[in-house]
Write a protein that holds these residues in place. Structure first.
Motif, short mmCIF file in Angstrom:
data_model
loop_
_atom_site.label_atom_id
_atom_site.label_comp_id
_atom_site.label_asym_id
_atom_site.label_seq_id
_atom_site.Cartn_x
_atom_site.Cartn_y
_atom_site.Cartn_z
N MET A 49 -17.02 -13.45 15.91
CA MET A 49 -17.42 -12.26 16.65
C MET A 49 -18.79 -12.47 17.30
SD MET A 49 -16.11 -9.22 14.10
CE MET A 49 -16.79 -7.95 15.15
N ASN A 50 -19.71 -13.10 16.57
CA ASN A 50 -21.03 -13.38 17.13
C ASN A 50 -20.94 -14.33 18.30
OD1 ASN A 50 -22.36 -11.70 15.32
ND2 ASN A 50 -22.61 -13.35 13.79
N MET A 51 -20.09 -15.37 18.14
CA MET A 51 -19.93 -16.32 19.23
C MET A 51 -19.32 -15.66 20.45
SD MET A 51 -18.60 -19.75 17.26
CE MET A 51 -18.44 -20.60 18.83
N LEU A 52 -18.33 -14.80 20.21
CA LEU A 52 -17.70 -14.10 21.33
C LEU A 52 -18.70 -13.20 22.03
CD1 LEU A 52 -15.10 -13.49 22.89
CD2 LEU A 52 -14.59 -11.72 21.19
N ALA A 53 -19.51 -12.51 21.24
CA ALA A 53 -20.52 -11.64 21.85
C ALA A 53 -21.52 -12.46 22.66
CB ALA A 53 -21.23 -10.84 20.77
N LEU A 54 -21.91 -13.64 22.12
CA LEU A 54 -22.84 -14.50 22.84
C LEU A 54 -22.25 -14.99 24.15
CD1 LEU A 54 -25.50 -16.03 22.90
CD2 LEU A 54 -24.42 -17.85 21.56
N VAL A 55 -20.97 -15.37 24.10
CA VAL A 55 -20.30 -15.82 25.32
C VAL A 55 -20.26 -14.72 26.35
CG1 VAL A 55 -18.09 -16.57 26.26
CG2 VAL A 55 -18.96 -17.61 24.16
N VAL A 56 -19.95 -13.49 25.91
CA VAL A 56 -19.90 -12.35 26.84
C VAL A 56 -21.27 -12.13 27.48
CG1 VAL A 56 -19.58 -9.88 27.01
CG2 VAL A 56 -17.96 -11.26 25.69
N VAL A 57 -22.30 -12.23 26.67
CA VAL A 57 -23.66 -12.04 27.20
C VAL A 57 -23.99 -13.12 28.21
CG1 VAL A 57 -26.11 -12.07 26.59
CG2 VAL A 57 -24.49 -10.79 25.20
N ILE A 58 -23.63 -14.39 27.90
CA ILE A 58 -23.90 -15.49 28.83
C ILE A 58 -23.15 -15.29 30.13
CG2 ILE A 58 -23.58 -17.97 29.17
CD1 ILE A 58 -24.07 -18.30 26.16
N VAL A 59 -21.88 -14.94 30.03
CA VAL A 59 -21.08 -14.71 31.24
C VAL A 59 -21.66 -13.57 32.06
CG1 VAL A 59 -18.82 -14.00 32.09
CG2 VAL A 59 -18.99 -15.68 30.24
N VAL A 106 -14.47 -18.73 28.96
CA VAL A 106 -14.46 -18.14 27.61
C VAL A 106 -13.26 -18.61 26.82
CG1 VAL A 106 -14.27 -15.97 26.34
CG2 VAL A 106 -15.82 -16.14 28.29
N ARG A 107 -12.10 -18.67 27.48
CA ARG A 107 -10.88 -19.13 26.80
C ARG A 107 -11.03 -20.56 26.31
NH1 ARG A 107 -6.08 -16.82 30.79
NH2 ARG A 107 -6.31 -14.60 30.22
N ARG A 108 -11.59 -21.41 27.17
CA ARG A 108 -11.79 -22.81 26.78
C ARG A 108 -12.73 -22.90 25.59
NH1 ARG A 108 -12.60 -25.61 32.76
NH2 ARG A 108 -10.42 -25.34 33.46
N LEU A 109 -13.78 -22.10 25.63
CA LEU A 109 -14.74 -22.12 24.55
C LEU A 109 -14.11 -21.66 23.24
CD1 LEU A 109 -17.66 -22.56 23.63
CD2 LEU A 109 -18.18 -20.21 24.30
N LEU A 110 -13.32 -20.59 23.35
CA LEU A 110 -12.64 -20.08 22.14
C LEU A 110 -11.60 -21.06 21.62
CD1 LEU A 110 -12.19 -16.30 23.09
CD2 LEU A 110 -13.87 -17.29 21.53
N ARG A 111 -10.90 -21.72 22.57
CA ARG A 111 -9.90 -22.70 22.15
C ARG A 111 -10.55 -23.89 21.46
NH1 ARG A 111 -7.93 -23.66 26.80
NH2 ARG A 111 -6.57 -21.83 26.82
N GLY A 112 -11.70 -24.27 21.98
CA GLY A 112 -12.41 -25.37 21.35
C GLY A 112 -12.94 -24.99 19.99
N ALA A 113 -13.22 -23.69 19.81
CA ALA A 113 -13.72 -23.23 18.50
C ALA A 113 -12.60 -23.03 17.50
CB ALA A 113 -14.51 -21.94 18.68
#
Length: 248
Positions: free
Chosen positions: A200-210, A239-246
């Motif tokens: 959830m933290n990573m997703l929030a960080l990605v959203v903020v970066i985007v 974001v999808r690529r990042l999540l898939r990699g995670a």
């Protein structure tokens, strides 16, 4: 004939049979008298059985007259039976004495001198000593068997104690394993919660970066809707690529 009358007659006839057998013993030699005495003793067993059945029927009588009549007969039969038992016992003792003296014949006259009497006495003593020795040996064997049995019981008791200790140890191990499983389950749940919060933290960080990238590129300007759509698509794909990699 009623049941009480039947057993009364049977009881009386059995007593009379014993009387007749004992009367026939008069004038017989030792061997024949012994045979008759055995027959009398066997018949006395029948008398006792008849006595038991007669008494059972007597208890079931309800007529007072009959109870009185057969009660008197019962007392008479019991007296005769007691006398017969005493007679048989006395005759048995006499026959044993006659056998000790070497036998009797011709009206019971004893034919035996002192030497024969002493020889017979020594023979009986030897037989008695042999019998006693056999009894002692049997008792010693019984004691040995008893000792072996006690030893075996002690050994089995020790085995049972050892098995009991092993079972208690197994029970403790099972409890300890169960506790470990519970602790492991709790840790697994804790690890999953940590992973979820991290994602959830990573997703929030990605959203903020985007969002920051989009804002920097002016994607939120009103005149550039198509560029905004393209940038959103690119951001979403990133974001999808990042999540898939995670691994989410």
């Amino acid at each position: 004939m009623t049941d009480i009358a039947y057993w009364d007659q049977s009881y009386r006839e059995a007593i009379e049979d014993v009387d007749r057998i004992l009367a026939e013993m008069e004038g017989l030699d030792t061997e024949e008298a012994s045979q008759k005495l055995k027959a009398a003793k066997t018949k006395m067993k029948v008398v006792k059985k008849k006595k038991t059945s007669f008494q059972m029927e007597l208890r079931q009588l309800h007529d007072d007259t009959q109870r009185t009549t057969y009660g008197e007969r019962k007392q008479d039969y019991e007296g005769r039976t007691e006398n017969l038992e005493k007679t048989i016992k006395n005759l048995e003792t006499n026959l044993e004495n006659a056998e000790l003296l070497g036998g009797a014949s011709d009206g019971g006259q004893v034919r035996m001198d002192n030497d024969s009497y002493l020889a017979k006495t020594h023979q009986i003593q030897d037989q008695t000593e042999a019998s006693l020795q056999n009894t002692i040996e049997m008792m010693e064997n019984a004691n040995e068997v008893a000792d072996e049995t006690i030893s075996e019981l002690d050994r089995q008791k020790q085995q049972i104690n050892e098995i009991t200790e092993q079972l208690l140890t197994m029970e403790d191990n099972i409890k300890y394993a169960d506790q470990l499983i519970r602790d492991f389950s709790k840790r697994m749940m804790t690890d999953k919660c940590i992973q979820i919060f991290a994602m959830m933290n990573m997703l929030a960080l990605v959203v903020v970066i985007v969002f920051a990238i989009m804002q920097k590129n002016g994607m939120f300007d009103k005149g550039d809707d198509e560029g905004v759509d393209d940038q959103l698509a690119d951001g979403t794909e990133s974001v999808r690529r990042l999540l898939r990699g995670a691994g989410i």
